[in-house]
Design a protein around this motif. Structure first.
Motif: not given
Length: 420
Positions: A255, A215, A217, A361
């Motif tokens: 992401r 997971n 980015p 973000f």
């Protein structure tokens, strides 16, 4: 419980195109998280110490979502070449120097300090392909108070002999780097395939799977330069558009940061919107390297997520006040190019892109929303005369550089800079 109370003229960007102003107001944070902005200090904070900055501007600190740390030494020169020639002539030879860890420490310590002194507290940053130098960069950013994401660059083709990994080295070094990243509190890893021409299909597939498993980015470049786009088509004849070279390997989601997008057409922009990809607009770099002028007004009108990046050193300005002004000017140039029916960025919109849009973000709500970690700066603009509204003062600060106007900076609830 620790309480931080800042008094001054508080300006925030709660929505695109909107400034929220509280003159002689109080910005309050408890245990490093914003409690609110108040015209009058609530009774429950009576007796708590107040840092009174008079009529100085209290602003959100800035977020730079695209910059190349090892390009800091070449900031401000080499601007007479287009992108691909510039990379081979200046960027790659300079980045190769970061195999020298003493050099890396010296450069990255200075960079981290300059970011904080300019009010930039959040970044998404490219390192070089060197694992140890990347860890040094993360250490220096964290020491200075900068938060965000840093990526060890992956590049196993189309570099130069001094700056290229084998596919196996890129994979193994990335895994070792991710293991070492666990010790950092405020600076986290982001997967960073430099751009499609720098990475073989095997490496891209590895990074896509790694990102999904952990997971993580992702940050890279998209449709910056017309020659680059043509090159990508030659490397990936099965893809009709540049963005598909990321999507087919699982590197295309909410992401993902894609810098530039100068030549992204309606279909590519729709693909970004559908996936939740964030566009990082780097106006100064796009003009310096003659890449083009991104249609940022169109992107916003179409509902894309857009933030700003300095793109050091294609961009010659590290200060996000300058970067924001460049984005506004670029949007006006695009309006002239496309016809007067097209809109351009206002100052309030540009400020939102440089603050709230970038902070989103990292999971922050717009402006000084309650619950956000305190990211703020205090700016004294009184070296310039004239009775102005707070919004006019902010506008002037964007367009007219002043000597050492930033008095203090907070990052993740901590005061990380103060003029003594």
């Amino acid at each position: 419980m620790s309480i931080t109370i800042l008094k001054g003229t508080v300006i925030s960007a709660p929505a695109l195109g909107k400034l929220e102003v509280v003159e002689h107001g109080f910005l309050v944070a408890e245990d490093g998280r914003v409690s609110g902005v108040f015209p009058v200090l609530p009774d429950r904070f009576a007796g708590a110490p107040v840092e009174d900055f008079g009529d100085a501007l209290i602003l959100q600190s800035l977020a730079d979502l695209h910059l190349h740390a090892p390009q800091y030494p070449i900031l401000g020169f080499g601007m007479d070449l287009p992108l691909l020639d510039w990379l081979n002539t200046y960027t790659f030879p300079n980045e190769a120097r970061f195999a020298d860890l003493e050099y890396a420490r010296e450069i990255y310590r200075q960079l981290a300090r300059e970011l904080i002194e300019n009010g930039t507290t959040r970044v998404c940053m490219f390192s070089s392909l060197h694992r140890q130098a990347t860890l040094i960069l993360m250490e220096e950013l964290e020491r200075a108070g900068v938060t965000g994401y840093v990526g060890k660059v992956n590049m196993d083709r189309n570099g130069i002999p001094a700056l290229q990994e084998t596919t196996g080295e890129s994979m193994s070094e990335t895994l070792l780097w991710l293991e070492a990243c666990q010790d950092f509190r405020y600076v986290k890893p982001i997967l960073t395939p430099r751009f499609t021409p720098s990475c073989t299909n095997e490496l891209m597939e590895f990074l896509g799977k790694l990102g999904m498993e952990r997971n993580l980015p992702v940050q890279s470049h998209l449709s910056e330069n017309e020659k680059e786009i043509q090159w990508v088509k030659e490397l990936h004849p099965d893809c009709t558009q540049y963005w598909e070279t990321y999507a087919k390997y699982g590197l295309w989601n909410d992401r993902t940061l894609m810098a530039h997008c100068v030549w992204s057409d309606r279909r590519e922009r729709q693909a970004m919107k559908d996936a939740g990809v964030t566009v990082v607009h780097c106006a100064d770099s796009n003009q310096n390297l003659c890449s083009g002028t991104a249609p940022v007004r169109v992107m916003l009108d179409e509902g894309l997520q857009v933030a700003l990046g300095s793109d050091m050193a294609g961009g010659a300005q590290l200060n996000l006040f300058d970067v924001t002004a460049a984005a506004i000017r670029a949007s006006k140039a695009r309006r002239i190019q496309d016809g007067w029916e097209t809109g351009f960025l206002t100052v309030a919109e540009g400020w939102y892109l440089g603050t709230s849009a970038g902070a989103a973000f990292f999971g922050a709500e717009p402006g000084f929303s309650p619950g956000n970690s305190l990211h703020a700066l205090v700016l004294d603009d009184h070296s310039l005369p004239g009775p102005l509204t707070p919004a006019e003062r902010l506008e002037r600060c964007l367009y007219r550089r002043q000597k050492q106007p930033i008095l203090a900076v907070w990052s993740e609830g901590r005061k990380v800079f103060e003029v003594k």
